[in-house]
Design an enzyme around this catalytic site. Structure first.
Site, PDB file in Angstrom:
ATOM      1  N   PRO A   2      60.684  29.877  27.123  1.00 34.20           N
ATOM      2  CA  PRO A   2      59.409  30.086  26.568  1.00 34.20           C
ATOM      3  C   PRO A   2      58.248  29.162  26.574  1.00 34.20           C
ATOM      4  O   PRO A   2      57.183  29.640  26.585  1.00 34.20           O
ATOM      5  CB  PRO A   2      59.695  30.407  25.130  1.00 34.20           C
ATOM      6  CG  PRO A   2      61.069  30.690  25.025  1.00 34.20           C
ATOM      7  CD  PRO A   2      61.709  30.223  26.257  1.00 34.20           C
ATOM      8  N   GLU A   3      58.275  27.962  26.434  1.00 34.44           N
ATOM      9  CA  GLU A   3      57.002  27.260  26.210  1.00 34.44           C
ATOM     10  C   GLU A   3      56.228  27.076  27.516  1.00 34.44           C
ATOM     11  O   GLU A   3      56.714  27.454  28.584  1.00 34.44           O
ATOM     12  CB  GLU A   3      57.255  25.921  25.499  1.00 34.44           C
ATOM     13  CG  GLU A   3      57.956  26.110  24.164  1.00 34.44           C
ATOM     14  CD  GLU A   3      58.158  24.825  23.404  1.00 34.44           C
ATOM     15  OE1 GLU A   3      57.229  24.022  23.339  1.00 34.44           O
ATOM     16  OE2 GLU A   3      59.257  24.623  22.865  1.00 34.44           O
TER      17      GLU A   3
END
Length: 288
Positions: A2-3
């Site tokens: 995710p990031e």
DNA sequence: CGATTAACCTGGAAGC
DNA sequence: TGCTTCCAGGTTAATC
């Protein structure tokens, strides 16, 4: 995965495969992920070419020749698997990467790209990811991006702009940095790491991060993200697949998931606390 | 308005 | 071995 650094890594992995490719066929195996797929999702994709693979914050953007953009958010567990299509029964170039494809393959894009016919599978165990189709000209005004803060790797992001965004906020700076309206693309790992690098306590009120502190924090964020992208992001679980996200930045974590271990800077033990329901890792000696 | 909490969903690890 | 509990890189809806 995710990031921002992980999403950028995925983008860089997919771009050579996807850019210039024509979407031949789309297999949609369920009606929703986190949200329902947009109306006529398959029809609006089929037959068009992908002009460019782009990114905004944690969103992948595939600009189509139809004038629409395919938006994909990976949630917590979204990933891509690329395989060469076996049209004639010959083994594909990516077959050595084929282990067992698990049960959570939700969308399969069959494309004809620079490297031939390929199959790009979106897999997402927890289904926190989602996809959308928005007119490319209206992306900035769409609900996904209208209120989103600046990209930390662009010139518009600075200590001054950061302290402006944190102005008046009583919440802990940790929590404020996770707010995508303040700054786009940060998540739990890189907020913890950036605060440690900047020597700022995650518990400090956001509005108190001004002046020198803001001037330390902005470059800390930028540098951490840049280094993480260079490392191919962080891989917390091992994934077998051509998702381009087998990063190694996790070996460079100074605080994240290191509770009880010594701080590399001062040898004090790293602490774990919970802020708004999420783990925060920090050094109470280095971070004030 | 800002801040906090629960909720969405699955699976792996730890505890008993 | 099996059952229970906790935890996970993200966002959003519903509260206060």
């Amino acid at each position: 995965m995710p990031e921002l650094p992980e999403v950028e890594t995925v983008r860089r992995g997919l771009a050579p495969v996807m850019e210039g490719a024509r979407i031949l066929r789309v297999e949609l195996r369920r009606a929703d992920l986190r949200f329902p797929f947009p109306d006529s999702f398959v029809n609006r994709l089929t037959g068009w070419r992908i002009a460019a693979a782009d990114r905004r914050a944690k969103y992948l953007l595939f600009h189509l020749t139809s004038g629409e953009t395919l938006i994909i958010h990976l949630g917590m567990t979204g990933r891509f698997i690329v395989e060469a299509e076996e049209l004639d029964g010959k083994p594909g170039a990516f077959d050595h990467l084929l282990t067992n494809i698990p049960a959570h393959d939700h969308v399969v894009f069959h494309i004809d790209g620079p490297d031939g016919v390929a199959k790009v599978t979106y897999n997402d165990v927890r289904r926190f990811g989602f996809m959308d189709l928005i007119e490319t000209d209206k992306l900035a005004d769409s609900t996904h991006f209208a209120e989103m803060g600046p990209e930390p790797l662009t010139n518009s992001f600075s200590g001054a702009s950061l302290s402006d965004a944190l102005h008046g906020r009583n919440a802990p700076v940790k929590q404020a940095l996770l707010d995508q309206r303040v700054i786009a693309g940060l998540g739990n790992i890189y907020v913890c790491e950036a605060l440690h690098r900047a020597g700022i306590s995650p518990k400090r009120k956001a509005k108190s991060v001004v002046g020198k502190r803001a001037e330390r924090l902005a470059p800390a964020i930028r540098d951490i993200l840049t280094e993480a992208i260079r490392a191919g992001g962080s891989t917390l679980k091992d994934y077998a697949g051509a998702d381009g996200a087998l990063g190694y930045f996790q070996h460079d974590f100074k605080v994240y998931d290191r509770a009880g271990q010594e701080c590399g800077a001062c040898s004090q033990p790293i602490k774990r606390i919970v802020q708004s329901g999420r783990s925060t890792f920090y050094c109470s000696s280095c971070q004030r």
